[in-house]
Design a protein around this motif. Structure first.
Motif, mmCIF file in Angstrom:
data_model
loop_
_atom_site.group_PDB
_atom_site.id
_atom_site.type_symbol
_atom_site.label_atom_id
_atom_site.label_comp_id
_atom_site.label_asym_id
_atom_site.label_seq_id
_atom_site.Cartn_x
_atom_site.Cartn_y
_atom_site.Cartn_z
ATOM 1 N N UNK A 180 7.036 -17.508 -0.963
ATOM 2 C CA UNK A 180 7.188 -16.163 -1.516
ATOM 3 C C UNK A 180 6.846 -15.145 -0.434
ATOM 4 N N UNK A 181 7.692 -14.116 -0.303
ATOM 5 C CA UNK A 181 7.465 -13.027 0.646
ATOM 6 C C UNK A 181 7.346 -11.729 -0.134
ATOM 7 N N UNK A 182 6.252 -11.000 0.110
ATOM 8 C CA UNK A 182 5.980 -9.762 -0.614
ATOM 9 C C UNK A 182 5.844 -8.599 0.363
ATOM 10 N N UNK A 183 6.167 -7.406 -0.116
ATOM 11 C CA UNK A 183 5.811 -6.184 0.598
ATOM 12 C C UNK A 183 4.581 -5.578 -0.071
ATOM 13 N N UNK A 184 3.694 -5.032 0.749
ATOM 14 C CA UNK A 184 2.473 -4.395 0.264
ATOM 15 C C UNK A 184 2.517 -2.934 0.691
ATOM 16 N N UNK A 185 2.430 -2.025 -0.251
ATOM 17 C CA UNK A 185 2.485 -0.601 0.087
ATOM 18 C C UNK A 185 1.207 0.085 -0.369
ATOM 19 N N UNK A 186 0.923 1.209 0.297
ATOM 20 C CA UNK A 186 -0.285 1.956 -0.032
ATOM 21 C C UNK A 186 -0.574 2.971 1.047
ATOM 22 N N UNK A 187 -1.825 3.161 1.344
ATOM 23 C CA UNK A 187 -2.250 4.147 2.331
ATOM 24 C C UNK A 187 -1.856 3.686 3.734
ATOM 25 N N UNK A 188 -1.010 4.454 4.462
ATOM 26 C CA UNK A 188 -0.561 4.012 5.786
ATOM 27 C C UNK A 188 -1.583 4.211 6.910
ATOM 28 N N UNK A 189 -2.678 4.900 6.649
ATOM 29 C CA UNK A 189 -3.712 5.082 7.680
ATOM 30 C C UNK A 189 -5.078 4.962 7.027
ATOM 31 N N UNK A 190 -5.520 3.725 6.892
ATOM 32 C CA UNK A 190 -6.801 3.490 6.242
ATOM 33 C C UNK A 190 -7.940 3.551 7.255
ATOM 34 N N UNK A 191 -9.057 4.102 6.823
ATOM 35 C CA UNK A 191 -10.263 4.102 7.649
ATOM 36 C C UNK A 191 -10.900 2.721 7.576
ATOM 37 N N UNK A 192 -11.167 2.151 8.732
ATOM 38 C CA UNK A 192 -11.862 0.872 8.772
ATOM 39 C C UNK A 192 -13.356 1.138 8.669
ATOM 40 N N UNK A 193 -13.974 0.617 7.631
ATOM 41 C CA UNK A 193 -15.409 0.783 7.391
ATOM 42 C C UNK A 193 -15.829 2.245 7.400
ATOM 43 N N UNK A 194 -15.425 3.025 6.385
ATOM 44 C CA UNK A 194 -15.884 4.417 6.295
ATOM 45 C C UNK A 194 -17.404 4.493 6.365
ATOM 46 N N UNK A 195 -17.895 5.526 7.045
ATOM 47 C CA UNK A 195 -19.323 5.659 7.269
ATOM 48 C C UNK A 195 -19.767 5.123 8.609
#
Length: 569
Positions: A180-195
């Protein structure tokens, strides 16, 4: 009064004509979704292959394939089996083709087992002559069905690619059930470890022509990377136990006089120490593995003991996924890394060890194999190289592909060091003969890249290079290597924005990108002339652009955005 009135009316008309982007308060407002775009469970068979699967063999490799009626994790459907019987000078892969979309995150899941213990690597790869890794995971299969998932962001441009299965275990049948192949969509620029604070060692530079000039970059440079500086193994140890340290001594004194730490890239192999002295490499026989690991140990020990704490960071090798820099195996590279760590830590217990730095082409699968073989226990940071052009939001996705890959190996967290990068026309996705970057292209690409990497949690970035201006379309220095260009001034200004800053949040929304720090908020658009509604909750009253100009935020909280970032304060 007609002139001022006309100007006001024109401004009102222009603002009304622009598309208004009302920014959310935070990334929490941006939802996520997934969608299945391809699947196969062997309901149809064509010859020896389940529908959708094919075999790619080259270099004299031989294989066998067929279908089996063995139950797939609780179903009665058939499965595909595949076995590599010999590799010759090449390999054989089982693959499922797909037309991928640029910048989209994909996740492939395969149910797999083997008739005897076998090591396999599942990858997503760009095909069509541009064989870039997208994702990779190496596993050891047993007789029990298990799901194997890989995830990555598709690079460069829309195009043909594939999900692939390859194995280093010859003669064992590998079974593939449901795919199975899926596309995942959402925030294109996520903060890695906010804080998390921007790393104090974030800003790095290469200065390759020291001696031709003696200028220190007038940029907030914290780390000087030594590569292409005549300081590698073949330059230092010209024959067994014959040493020439004058160039490395020169660079160490240069860095120390300017308050910078040093990142030394180890390798390349001298011809006298090479297993293959006639190897075709970028530098003499430098890409050949050493014939004796003891020669490598002696070299690393000599350097580490001579300089002790004066060298804070060591990078094990340059671009080992590219055969012109390394013709050995991942297994041998793991052993060289183990030896290097022993010798370096004995001389400088505080040293940070950076993995062999890889490229976006084959780097994901190389580092996946490196970590699978246990290389992660000998490093503190994953090294990589990521150049970019005028759309760094997607072109700087390589670090995220590496992060996805490290999820396969829980239990240790790594720093991420982009030890080489700069704006560069990508001939694989652009017509570089026709490419003529504007001043805005230059300014916006280098400044956005810094902010994107800070949001991504990149711990270090070395610009290549202060004094080789023909390798980037956006040089930071003038022809004398003494003064900053306009682009260099903007670059340095954004480094000032990042100083002592903590990343709070990051997101992309309708083509507008936002990185919120403890000290301010950076905002820009992926195109020019966009009107953005700034959330009142942010409580900013003015903003600076990358030239340093200060402007008040209007009472209606609407500002004009371009590709050049602004800093809300």
């Amino acid at each position: 009064m007609r002139g001022p009135l006309l100007a006001v009316l024109l401004l009102l008309f222009t603002n009304a004509a622009r598309a208004l982007v009302t920014l959310p308060d935070s990334s929490a407002s941006i939802g996520t979704s997934k969608s299945v775009v391809a699947t196969s469970d062997c309901e149809a068979v064509v010859g020896d292959l389940c529908f959708g699967w094919s075999v790619n063999a080259w270099g004299g490799a031989t294989h066998q394939a067929g279908t089996s009626s063995s139950a797939i994790h609780g179903t009665n459907k058939a499965s595909q089996w595949f076995s590599v019987t010999s590799k010759g000078s090449g390999d054989a892969h089982l693959y499922h083709p797909f037309t991928f979309a640029y910048g989209v995150t994909y996740q492939a899941t395969l149910w797999m087992r083997a008739e005897a213990p076998a090591t396999v690597q599942v990858t997503i790869r760009r095909d069509g002559g541009l064989y870039d890794d997208v994702a990779a995971k190496t596993v050891t299969l047993s007789g029990e069905w298990q799901p194997v998932s890989v995830k990555g962001i598709y690079p460069l441009r829309d195009g043909e690619g594939s999900v692939r299965v390859n194995t280093s275990t010859l003669g064992v049948k590998i079974h593939i059930g449901k795919f199975e192949l899926e596309t995942l969509s959402g925030n294109p620029l996520q903060a890695h470890l906010p804080g998390r604070a921007v790393n104090a060692n974030f800003s790095g530079m290469l200065v390759n022509k020291l001696g031709v000039h003696s200028n220190w970059p007038p940029i907030a440079t914290k780390v000087l990377r030594l590569w292409d500086t005549v300081t590698d193994w073949r330059s230092i140890e010209t024959a067994r136990d014959v040493w020439d340290f004058h160039r490395l001594d020169y660079y160490l004194s240069y860095a120390e006089a300017n308050g910078a730490k040093v990142l030394l890239t180890l390798g390349q192999t001298p011809s006298w120490a090479a297993a293959d002295p006639d190897a075709s490499c970028v530098y003499d026989a430098g890409c050949s593995p050493p014939a004796s690991n003891q020669d490598w140990r002696n070299y690393v020990r000599k350097v580490a003991q001579r300089y002790g704490r004066r060298i804070a960071f060591y990078e094990i090798w340059n671009e080992p996924d590219y055969k012109k820099f390394w013709r050995g195996t991942p297994e041998h590279m793991v052993e060289l890394t183990r030896i290097a760590k022993e010798e370096i830590i004995a001389a400088n217990p505080q040293a940070i060890i950076v993995s062999p730095s890889v490229t976006p082409t084959a780097g994901v699968s190389f580092l996946d194999r490196f970590l699978f073989l246990g290389g992660g226990q000998y490093i503190d940071a994953l090294g990589y190289h990521n150049y970019y052009s005028i759309t760094p939001e997607t072109q700087l996705s390589f670090v995220q592909r590496l992060r996805f890959m490290t999820e396969n190996y829980p239990g240790k967290s790594y720093q991420f060091w982009n030890t080489e990068g700069a704006p560069d026309c990508d001939h694989r996705s652009q017509d570089c003969k026709a490419f003529e970057p504007t001043d805005d292209d230059k300014l916006s690409s280098v400044t956005r890249a810094l902010l994107i990497m800070a949001a991504q949690g990149v711990d270090h970035y070395s610009f290549y290079a202060w004094d080789i201006n023909d390798l980037t379309f956006a040089p930071l220095s003038d022809a004398s290597y003494r003064s900053l260009t306009t682009t260099g001034e903007a670059y340095n200004r954004v480094l000032g924005w990042l100083s002592n800053a903590v990343v709070r949040d990051a997101f992309g929304y309708q083509g507008v990108y936002v990185v919120r720090f403890s000290t301010g908020t950076a905002v820009w658009s992926d195109k020019d002339d966009v009107l953005a509604q700034i959330p009142a909750a942010w409580r900013h009253s003015n903003y600076k652009d990358v030239t340093g100009a200060l402007r008040a935020i209007p009472a209606n909280k609407r500002i004009r955005l371009t590709r050049k970032p602004v800093w809300l304060r």
